[in-house]
Write a protein that holds these residues in place. Sequence first.
Motif, PDB file in Angstrom:
ATOM      1  N   VAL A 286      66.435 -58.013  29.635  1.00 60.91           N
ATOM      2  CA  VAL A 286      65.027 -57.805  29.310  1.00 60.91           C
ATOM      3  C   VAL A 286      64.816 -58.176  27.844  1.00 60.91           C
ATOM      4  O   VAL A 286      65.524 -57.679  26.968  1.00 60.91           O
ATOM      5  CB  VAL A 286      64.606 -56.338  29.551  1.00 60.91           C
ATOM      6  CG1 VAL A 286      63.151 -56.132  29.196  1.00 60.91           C
ATOM      7  CG2 VAL A 286      64.891 -55.916  30.981  1.00 60.91           C
TER       8      VAL A 286
ATOM      9  N   ARG B 186      69.424 -51.552  37.119  1.00 61.94           N
ATOM     10  CA  ARG B 186      68.531 -50.585  37.749  1.00 61.94           C
ATOM     11  C   ARG B 186      69.386 -49.521  38.425  1.00 61.94           C
ATOM     12  O   ARG B 186      70.532 -49.778  38.786  1.00 61.94           O
ATOM     13  CB  ARG B 186      67.648 -51.275  38.786  1.00 61.94           C
ATOM     14  CG  ARG B 186      66.605 -52.168  38.191  1.00 61.94           C
ATOM     15  CD  ARG B 186      65.673 -52.672  39.298  1.00 61.94           C
ATOM     16  NE  ARG B 186      64.610 -53.452  38.735  1.00 61.94           N
ATOM     17  CZ  ARG B 186      64.388 -54.729  39.013  1.00 61.94           C
ATOM     18  NH1 ARG B 186      65.155 -55.372  39.869  1.00 61.94           N
ATOM     19  NH2 ARG B 186      63.390 -55.368  38.452  1.00 61.94           N
TER      20      ARG B 186
ATOM     21  N   TYR C 214      56.171 -56.254  32.857  1.00 59.19           N
ATOM     22  CA  TYR C 214      57.406 -57.021  32.974  1.00 59.19           C
ATOM     23  C   TYR C 214      57.155 -58.266  33.820  1.00 59.19           C
ATOM     24  O   TYR C 214      56.626 -58.170  34.922  1.00 59.19           O
ATOM     25  CB  TYR C 214      58.507 -56.174  33.627  1.00 59.19           C
ATOM     26  CG  TYR C 214      58.942 -55.012  32.774  1.00 59.19           C
ATOM     27  CD1 TYR C 214      59.954 -55.165  31.826  1.00 59.19           C
ATOM     28  CD2 TYR C 214      58.348 -53.762  32.902  1.00 59.19           C
ATOM     29  CE1 TYR C 214      60.356 -54.096  31.032  1.00 59.19           C
ATOM     30  CE2 TYR C 214      58.747 -52.691  32.125  1.00 59.19           C
ATOM     31  CZ  TYR C 214      59.744 -52.860  31.186  1.00 59.19           C
ATOM     32  OH  TYR C 214      60.142 -51.817  30.405  1.00 59.19           O
ATOM     33  N   TYR C 215      57.548 -59.420  33.289  1.00 56.14           N
ATOM     34  CA  TYR C 215      57.447 -60.683  34.010  1.00 56.14           C
ATOM     35  C   TYR C 215      58.857 -61.228  34.229  1.00 56.14           C
ATOM     36  O   TYR C 215      59.657 -61.281  33.291  1.00 56.14           O
ATOM     37  CB  TYR C 215      56.637 -61.724  33.228  1.00 56.14           C
ATOM     38  CG  TYR C 215      55.158 -61.494  33.290  1.00 56.14           C
ATOM     39  CD1 TYR C 215      54.409 -61.977  34.367  1.00 56.14           C
ATOM     40  CD2 TYR C 215      54.501 -60.784  32.292  1.00 56.14           C
ATOM     41  CE1 TYR C 215      53.037 -61.762  34.427  1.00 56.14           C
ATOM     42  CE2 TYR C 215      53.131 -60.567  32.352  1.00 56.14           C
ATOM     43  CZ  TYR C 215      52.420 -61.058  33.425  1.00 56.14           C
ATOM     44  OH  TYR C 215      51.071 -60.846  33.491  1.00 56.14           O
ATOM     45  N   LYS C 216      59.140 -61.630  35.445  1.00 57.45           N
ATOM     46  CA  LYS C 216      60.434 -62.221  35.767  1.00 57.45           C
ATOM     47  C   LYS C 216      60.346 -63.724  35.531  1.00 57.45           C
ATOM     48  O   LYS C 216      59.530 -64.413  36.147  1.00 57.45           O
ATOM     49  CB  LYS C 216      60.780 -61.933  37.222  1.00 57.45           C
ATOM     50  CG  LYS C 216      62.136 -62.424  37.648  1.00 57.45           C
ATOM     51  CD  LYS C 216      62.391 -62.034  39.096  1.00 57.45           C
ATOM     52  CE  LYS C 216      63.717 -62.528  39.591  1.00 57.45           C
ATOM     53  NZ  LYS C 216      63.921 -62.138  41.019  1.00 57.45           N
TER      54      LYS C 216
ATOM     55  N   SER D 110      62.379 -67.452  35.367  1.00 56.56           N
ATOM     56  CA  SER D 110      63.530 -68.218  35.836  1.00 56.56           C
ATOM     57  C   SER D 110      63.502 -69.585  35.174  1.00 56.56           C
ATOM     58  O   SER D 110      62.424 -70.129  34.917  1.00 56.56           O
ATOM     59  CB  SER D 110      63.471 -68.396  37.352  1.00 56.56           C
ATOM     60  OG  SER D 110      63.475 -67.145  37.989  1.00 56.56           O
TER      61      SER D 110
ATOM     62  N   THR E 147      60.414 -50.725  24.756  1.00 52.59           N
ATOM     63  CA  THR E 147      61.035 -51.238  25.979  1.00 52.59           C
ATOM     64  C   THR E 147      62.314 -50.480  26.302  1.00 52.59           C
ATOM     65  O   THR E 147      62.539 -50.078  27.448  1.00 52.59           O
ATOM     66  CB  THR E 147      61.337 -52.742  25.840  1.00 52.59           C
ATOM     67  OG1 THR E 147      60.112 -53.439  25.600  1.00 52.59           O
ATOM     68  CG2 THR E 147      62.006 -53.287  27.077  1.00 52.59           C
TER      69      THR E 147
ATOM     70  N   TRP F  57      67.378 -46.820  33.892  1.00 50.30           N
ATOM     71  CA  TRP F  57      68.383 -47.867  34.036  1.00 50.30           C
ATOM     72  C   TRP F  57      69.732 -47.334  33.567  1.00 50.30           C
ATOM     73  O   TRP F  57      69.815 -46.422  32.744  1.00 50.30           O
ATOM     74  CB  TRP F  57      68.003 -49.087  33.226  1.00 50.30           C
ATOM     75  CG  TRP F  57      67.019 -49.984  33.907  1.00 50.30           C
ATOM     76  CD1 TRP F  57      66.057 -49.639  34.799  1.00 50.30           C
ATOM     77  CD2 TRP F  57      66.909 -51.391  33.726  1.00 50.30           C
ATOM     78  NE1 TRP F  57      65.345 -50.747  35.185  1.00 50.30           N
ATOM     79  CE2 TRP F  57      65.847 -51.836  34.548  1.00 50.30           C
ATOM     80  CE3 TRP F  57      67.590 -52.316  32.954  1.00 50.30           C
ATOM     81  CZ2 TRP F  57      65.470 -53.169  34.613  1.00 50.30           C
ATOM     82  CZ3 TRP F  57      67.205 -53.643  33.013  1.00 50.30           C
ATOM     83  CH2 TRP F  57      66.163 -54.060  33.843  1.00 50.30           C
TER      84      TRP F  57
ATOM     85  N   TYR G 206      63.827 -60.879  32.314  1.00 53.28           N
ATOM     86  CA  TYR G 206      62.544 -60.182  32.349  1.00 53.28           C
ATOM     87  C   TYR G 206      61.946 -60.171  30.945  1.00 53.28           C
ATOM     88  O   TYR G 206      62.626 -59.819  29.981  1.00 53.28           O
ATOM     89  CB  TYR G 206      62.710 -58.752  32.858  1.00 53.28           C
ATOM     90  CG  TYR G 206      62.995 -58.704  34.327  1.00 53.28           C
ATOM     91  CD1 TYR G 206      61.959 -58.654  35.251  1.00 53.28           C
ATOM     92  CD2 TYR G 206      64.298 -58.752  34.803  1.00 53.28           C
ATOM     93  CE1 TYR G 206      62.212 -58.643  36.608  1.00 53.28           C
ATOM     94  CE2 TYR G 206      64.564 -58.741  36.157  1.00 53.28           C
ATOM     95  CZ  TYR G 206      63.520 -58.686  37.052  1.00 53.28           C
ATOM     96  OH  TYR G 206      63.776 -58.684  38.398  1.00 53.28           O
TER      97      TYR G 206
ATOM     98  N   LEU H  42      70.878 -57.070  34.575  1.00 56.25           N
ATOM     99  CA  LEU H  42      69.608 -57.710  34.256  1.00 56.25           C
ATOM    100  C   LEU H  42      69.415 -57.749  32.747  1.00 56.25           C
ATOM    101  O   LEU H  42      69.951 -56.917  32.011  1.00 56.25           O
ATOM    102  CB  LEU H  42      68.458 -56.937  34.910  1.00 56.25           C
ATOM    103  CG  LEU H  42      68.548 -56.764  36.430  1.00 56.25           C
ATOM    104  CD1 LEU H  42      67.433 -55.863  36.924  1.00 56.25           C
ATOM    105  CD2 LEU H  42      68.494 -58.106  37.123  1.00 56.25           C
TER     106      LEU H  42
ATOM    107  N   HIS I 214      67.843 -65.206  35.806  1.00 61.62           N
ATOM    108  CA  HIS I 214      66.485 -64.878  35.383  1.00 61.62           C
ATOM    109  C   HIS I 214      66.528 -63.835  34.269  1.00 61.62           C
ATOM    110  O   HIS I 214      67.532 -63.183  34.062  1.00 61.62           O
ATOM    111  CB  HIS I 214      65.611 -64.392  36.556  1.00 61.62           C
ATOM    112  CG  HIS I 214      66.217 -63.280  37.329  1.00 61.62           C
ATOM    113  ND1 HIS I 214      66.970 -63.497  38.445  1.00 61.62           N
ATOM    114  CD2 HIS I 214      66.202 -61.953  37.139  1.00 61.62           C
ATOM    115  CE1 HIS I 214      67.395 -62.337  38.923  1.00 61.62           C
ATOM    116  NE2 HIS I 214      66.943 -61.395  38.142  1.00 61.62           N
TER     117      HIS I 214
ATOM    118  N   ALA J 244      59.388 -58.357  28.666  1.00 59.35           N
ATOM    119  CA  ALA J 244      58.659 -57.087  28.577  1.00 59.35           C
ATOM    120  C   ALA J 244      57.557 -57.243  27.542  1.00 59.35           C
ATOM    121  O   ALA J 244      57.807 -57.279  26.343  1.00 59.35           O
ATOM    122  CB  ALA J 244      59.604 -55.955  28.179  1.00 59.35           C
TER     123      ALA J 244
END
Length: 118
Positions: free
Chosen positions: A66, A57, A106-108, A110, A27, A37, A94, A64, A92, A96
């Motif tokens: 992860v 990003r 990758y799923y976000k 919350s 990742t 990033w 992410y 962010l 939120h 990985a």
Amino acid sequence: MEAHPSHAELSHVLPKYPKTAGSLLQTYNDLKLAQQWEALEVLDVPSCARGAVKGRRPNTEDTLFVVPCSLAESLNISWFHQAFHDLGKPPHVYLAINADDSNIVYYKLSPGIVKPAV
């Protein structure tokens, strides 16, 4: 793994969590090299027994988080609650998900129930 160029940035977390070291390395390298990033930082998330990555990003100001995991792992809701808590309760996170063939999805995530954007 010690010979890999990214090992220096990850060396404080990899020995603590050998079961998740591969997912973290994969990742981290995807975010740094492929997605480019900025301001990457590796965080220790002891309640989830793994490291996580914090960064931005390209050309953005939002920080962010992860959290890497393997496709073969079983996760539960309390695990996600702990991850959010240990990372300072961001809006939120992410997730990985790393597959054996080096694919990453990758799923976000919350906290709570969030209405999707229309």
